[in-house]
Write an enzyme that holds these catalytic residues in place. Structure first.
Site, PDB file in Angstrom:
ATOM      1  N   ALA B 217       0.875  -1.173   0.000  1.00 19.12           N
ATOM      2  CA  ALA B 217       0.000   0.000   0.000  1.00 19.12           C
ATOM      3  C   ALA B 217       0.917   1.230   0.000  1.00 19.12           C
ATOM      4  O   ALA B 217       1.402   1.680   1.037  1.00 19.12           O
ATOM      5  CB  ALA B 217      -0.885  -0.003   1.231  1.00 19.12           C
ATOM      6  N   ASP B 393       5.488   1.286   2.593  1.00 14.65           N
ATOM      7  CA  ASP B 393       4.344   0.383   2.534  1.00 14.65           C
ATOM      8  C   ASP B 393       3.455   0.731   3.738  1.00 14.65           C
ATOM      9  O   ASP B 393       3.791   0.419   4.880  1.00 14.65           O
ATOM     10  CB  ASP B 393       4.832  -1.063   2.609  1.00 14.65           C
ATOM     11  CG  ASP B 393       3.706  -2.055   2.381  1.00 14.65           C
ATOM     12  OD1 ASP B 393       2.534  -1.655   2.504  1.00 14.65           O
ATOM     13  OD2 ASP B 393       4.012  -3.227   2.076  1.00 14.65           O
ATOM     14  N   HIS B 394       2.353   1.364   3.449  1.00 13.90           N
ATOM     15  CA  HIS B 394       1.493   1.872   4.533  1.00 13.90           C
ATOM     16  C   HIS B 394       0.868   0.738   5.361  1.00 13.90           C
ATOM     17  O   HIS B 394       0.320   0.958   6.436  1.00 13.90           O
ATOM     18  CB  HIS B 394       0.392   2.750   3.923  1.00 13.90           C
ATOM     19  CG  HIS B 394      -0.052   3.854   4.841  1.00 13.90           C
ATOM     20  ND1 HIS B 394       0.165   3.849   6.189  1.00 13.90           N
ATOM     21  CD2 HIS B 394      -0.699   5.023   4.576  1.00 13.90           C
ATOM     22  CE1 HIS B 394      -0.337   4.944   6.728  1.00 13.90           C
ATOM     23  NE2 HIS B 394      -0.870   5.684   5.770  1.00 13.90           N
ATOM     24  N   ARG B 395       0.963  -0.487   4.852  1.00 14.89           N
ATOM     25  CA  ARG B 395       0.482  -1.612   5.659  1.00 14.89           C
ATOM     26  C   ARG B 395       1.378  -1.771   6.881  1.00 14.89           C
ATOM     27  O   ARG B 395       0.965  -2.260   7.927  1.00 14.89           O
ATOM     28  CB  ARG B 395       0.526  -2.923   4.861  1.00 14.89           C
ATOM     29  CG  ARG B 395      -0.364  -2.953   3.628  1.00 14.89           C
ATOM     30  CD  ARG B 395      -0.160  -4.264   2.889  1.00 14.89           C
ATOM     31  NE  ARG B 395       1.271  -4.507   2.656  1.00 14.89           N
ATOM     32  CZ  ARG B 395       1.799  -5.681   2.366  1.00 14.89           C
ATOM     33  NH1 ARG B 395       1.035  -6.753   2.274  1.00 14.89           N
ATOM     34  NH2 ARG B 395       3.093  -5.816   2.172  1.00 14.89           N
ATOM     35  N   VAL B 397       4.107   0.686   7.789  1.00 19.76           N
ATOM     36  CA  VAL B 397       4.577   1.922   8.409  1.00 19.76           C
ATOM     37  C   VAL B 397       3.441   2.940   8.456  1.00 19.76           C
ATOM     38  O   VAL B 397       2.788   3.185   7.451  1.00 19.76           O
ATOM     39  CB  VAL B 397       5.748   2.504   7.592  1.00 19.76           C
ATOM     40  CG1 VAL B 397       6.362   3.688   8.338  1.00 19.76           C
ATOM     41  CG2 VAL B 397       6.797   1.445   7.316  1.00 19.76           C
TER      42      VAL B 397
END
Lengths: 448, 422
Positions: B217, B393-395, B397
């Site tokens: 993401a 990766d927003h999943r 961080v």
């Protein structure tokens, strides 16, 4: 009382839906106004098949002498209608009991009575109000009433066949489709004079014309008059039919008309199309919480298709993913000999402009068929020319309705004629005709 | 005994290679480790060493031919071994000997051992190949794939148990047909388009980019930092480094700053292991550097960045850049990265939204240093500003964490001395 799902009708569509619903833990009720099992079990597939079997047996015994059996005089043989009925009803009872057991095992409440849909989530039966998240209509179909003005006392409805004490000599069978053929042949097999009248373009809608013309000529050979017309009129004497300026007399006329949906009473409008309940791809009616499955939706008039729909509808109502194939099923006719077809007809292939070939193999060249004295029949494989895909299989054989299963399996895995040819079939079996027709398709017929 | 050596799985997801050069001839004797051929894979050109001592009895594939992992490469006649395929002990012994020649070399299984006879070779080889290679597909789908030239193993099946049905082949063909349409049918003049087959590297880049975009993401943040002090230090040491033939750019400082910041923010140096429902936090700091080559992007990895001096880092970067441009980077050079830095500033860009080198958690993009007015002590003065672009990766961080991480890097870069103090 509140249920997860209420099913109206306990035929092959309804009872399978109920069993499936029970299996996945839904609180389920099934409402049946007449007999558990519906038409298929009580006055359709099963009893008719039993009667046909008795009639075929009767005919085979007549040939005992040819098989090396002495002491049987065809002239003294007699067909006992009541006994054959008894046998049929015994089988029916066994099967309906089985279904009841199955329903109980899956904790399905069986409610006898006529259902009326009162809202998108409620049904009344015997003045009781029942509620459910989902309602499934599986009320089936029955032959349309005769549109001609015949005197009712000369008419036999299929539903009443099992109540007849005796069968008169001269019978008229009215209608088209597998049932009309089966009934005409059943009575011809037990030495009745039978005339089949039909007012339709095709004797069996959806059947390959090659098979239809085979069936007609085979019936004629057996002594059944087959009359296609569009101008049937009741004769002046009530028990006669005027067709093309000719009068045909009969003792009884059996109504095997094409089917009409049996639609339950409903306060909410459930939309229909050409007399059948209109459903979407997921078999839902215009009211999403109400499904319509089996004959009542007019998609297919086959018990096996109805059952598949029952299974699917429950899965869908519970959000279990899947697809329903409504049409690609074997079409079986329990005629004499049996006829079975799956896949496309020649006409359909022509319409689709598919480059196809037909290869066939007669049962008269098959050792097992000859040994059994069942050499009437053939297999036809319709295959695409370039890749060899099997697109249709047509079988005429005394056991065609079972043989077609092999074709179904071949077609479900998109087999080619090469696969059919290289699949070794045991010898001697009638199934060897598959391999032969397969070899023929790749230009290497072995026994032809 | 004849040993069939198959093109081994050399890691990094490589599944095919093109034979660039044969070093051996039929009949030639080879020792373990002798190079058999030069293989161009989607990422590197590498020599494939022999796993055995013996004599080459057959060679498969011509120069320029593409070979799949698992396909036979050569047959080696091993001396002094009885032709007994059934003897398991022997099989094991020979296999062990061959294992581990190059990194994660996967040696052919038991079926690779055949009696020294050409008879039955083809058949047995077929048997060996089939279960591994054969896609689940219907007979018609197979015939149709052959007819249309569709690689059935690349088609996703929609039938039971993901069986490839004829409709899948048709759809696959139609889709690939559509993308071909402009190049094939809309050509009005001969010179309007040029058609070139995809290189292994381009295919690999395409696959990795799509994999990253589909799985991670992506979320990006941007910032700028005034690096007056860093410029001063770099200018001061540039010549000293040059004396030792090492070019000092800003990259080693960024590398070091990043590694040190990664030590403080473990989520940025991690990967998500969804299969096992766990996070993997790495305690080593191997940073990949995206290097632009004429053929496309490669990402060699500098290991243990946190433990290396600026000089060590600078010389390693020089070395890697040289290797990358000469296609000399080995697979080992590209393995085990935990984070990536892409420096597009050297070409001229300011900001970009970099694509994460999946399954890593982040990538830092370095833009071009520009002179800009900055405010210092309430005065507008000219300043040298380095633009930073960061994708995570927003999943894994969260927004706050990536900002704090970037702030930490900026802190190090604005006060380079802290790189040796911290």
């Amino acid at each position: 009382m509140k249920y997860d799902v209420i099913i109206i009708g306990s035929g092959p569509a309804g009872y399978i839906a109920a069993v499936r619903a029970g299996q996945i833990g839904l609180k389920t009720a099934i409402i049946e106004k007449k007999d558990i099992g519906g038409m298929c079990l009580n006055w359709g597939c099963v009893p008719i098949k039993s009667l046909i079997e008795s009639a075929k047996f009767y005919n085979k015994i007549k040939k005992a002498h040819d098989f090396g059996i002495k002491g049987i005089d065809p002239k003294v043989l007699e067909f006992d209608w009541l006994e054959s009925q008894k046998r049929a009803s015994g089988i029916v009872k066994k099967l309906t009991k089985g279904i009841e057991k199955l329903l109980k095992k899956n904790k399905v409440a069986i409610i006898k009575g006529e259902a009326k849909i009162t809202s998108k989530n409620s049904v009344t039966v015997n003045n009781r109000n029942l509620e459910a998240d989902k309602i499934i209509i599986a009320t089936g179909s029955k032959p349309a009433p005769l549109k001609h003005q015949f005197n009712k006392k000369f008419i036999i409805e299929l539903e009443e066949l099992n109540k007849l004490k005796e069968i008169p000599k001269k019978l008229a069978v009215y209608g088209h489709g597998p049932v009309a053929i089966e009934i005409a042949q059943l009575f011809r097999l037990i030495d009745k004079d039978v005339t089949l009248f039909y007012e339709a373009d095709d004797l069996v809608p959806g059947l390959d014309k090659f098979l239809t013309s085979y069936i007609i000529s085979s019936m004629e050979k057996q002594g059944i008059q087959v009359i296609k017309t569009n101008s049937i009129k009741p004769g002046t004497k009530n028990n006669s039919i005027d067709v093309n300026k000719k009068t045909f007399k009969f003792d009884k006329l059996i109504n095997c008309s094409w089917r009409n949906a049996v639609i339950p009473d409903s306060k909410k409008e459930i939309k229909t199309e050409k007399g059948f309940i209109k459903t979407n791809l997921f078999l839902q009616t215009n009211i999403p919480s109400i499904y319509a499955i089996g004959d009542v939706n007019g998609e297919s008039f086959l018990a096996h298709s109805a059952s598949a729909q029952g299974f699917f509808a429950i899965n869908h109502s519970e959000g279990i993913k899947g697809e329903i194939q409504l049409h690609n099923y074997p079409m079986n006719i329990y005629s004499n000999p049996e006829v079975a077809q799956i896949g496309k007809t020649e006409q359909q292939l022509k319409d689709l402009e598919i480059d196809y070939m037909v290869t066939s193999y007669p049962l008269s060249l098959n050792s097992k068929a000859l040994a059994e004295g069942n050499e009437e029949g053939f297999i036809r494989i319709l295959s695409e020319k370039k890749l060899g895909e099997v697109l249709g299989v047509q079988i005429v054989s005394h056991n065609a309705t079972d043989m077609i299963a092999e074709a179904t399996a071949f077609m479900s895995v998109e087999a080619t004629v090469y696969d059919v040819a290289k699949t070794v079939h045991a010898h001697p079996t009638i199934s060897e005709v598959f391999m032969e027709a397969g070899h023929d398709a790749i230009g290497q017929a072995l026994h032809k | 005994m004849r040993y069939i050596f198959k093109f081994p799985d050399i890691g990094e997801g490589i599944d095919e290679g093109t034979i660039a050069e044969w070093y051996i001839e039929k009949g030639q004797t080879v020792q373990v480790g002798d190079a058999l051929c030069k293989m161009e894979t989607d990422k590197v050109v590498t020599d494939i060493p022999s796993p055995k001592n013996g004599t080459i009895s057959a060679r498969y594939g011509k120069i320029g031919e593409t070979i799949n992992v698992g396909d036979p490469l050569v047959e080696i006649e091993i001396e002094g071994t009885e032709a007994d395929a059934g003897n398991e002990q022997q099989t094991e012994a020979v296999e062990e000997e061959g294992a581990g020649v190059v990194g994660t070399l996967e040696i052919a299984g038991n079926n690779a051992f055949l009696p020294a006879s050409d008879e039955g070779f083809d058949e047995k080889e077929e048997e060996d190949k089939k279960p591994k290679k054969k896609a689940l597909a219907t007979p018609v789908a197979r015939a149709m794939a052959k007819e249309l030239g569709v690689d059935i193993s690349k088609v996703t099946g929609t039938g039971p148990a993901n069986r490839v049905m004829k409709e899948d082949i048709q759809n696959h063909f139609n889709q690939s047909g559509k993308s071909k349409t402009p190049s094939n049918s809309n050509i009005s003049g001969e010179n309007e388009v040029e058609i070139e087959p995809l290189s292994q590297l381009r295919k690999s880049i395409a696959r990795n980019m799509v994999q990253s975009k589909q799985n991670a993401a992506h979320m990006s943040v941007f910032d700028e930092i005034e690096i007056e002090e860093l410029i001063r230090i770099r200018t001061k040491y540039k010549e000293r480094f040059a004396e030792q033939n090492v070019k000092l750019s800003y990259l080693p400082f960024v590398l070091k700053a990043t590694a040190m910041a990664l030590r403080k923010f473990k989520a940025l140096n991690s990967e998500m292991d969804l299969e096992n429902n766990q996070m993997i936090y790495k305690k080593y700091y191997n940073i990949g550097i995206a290097v632009d080559t004429p053929d496309g992007l490669v990402v060699p990895v500098i290991r243990n960045v946190d433990k290396k001096t600026i000089f060590e880092l600078a010389s390693e970067i020089n070395e890697m850049a040289h290797k990358a441009r000469n296609k000399e980077i080995s697979l080992d050079d590209m393995k085990d990265g935990t984070f990536t830095i892409t420096s597009f500033g050297s070409i001229g860009g300011m900001f970009a939204v970099p694509v994460i080198n999946y399954p890593q958690a982040g990538i830092l993009g370095i833009g071009r240093i520009v002179q800009k007015p900055v405010v210092k002590n309430n005065q507008i003065v000219p300043g040298n500003v380095l633009p930073l672009s960061m994708s995570v990766d927003h999943r894994i961080v969260d927004g706050g964490e990536v900002t704090r991480f970037l702030n930490q890097i900026m802190e190090y870069l604005s006060d380079p001395v802290s790189l040796i103090i911290d």
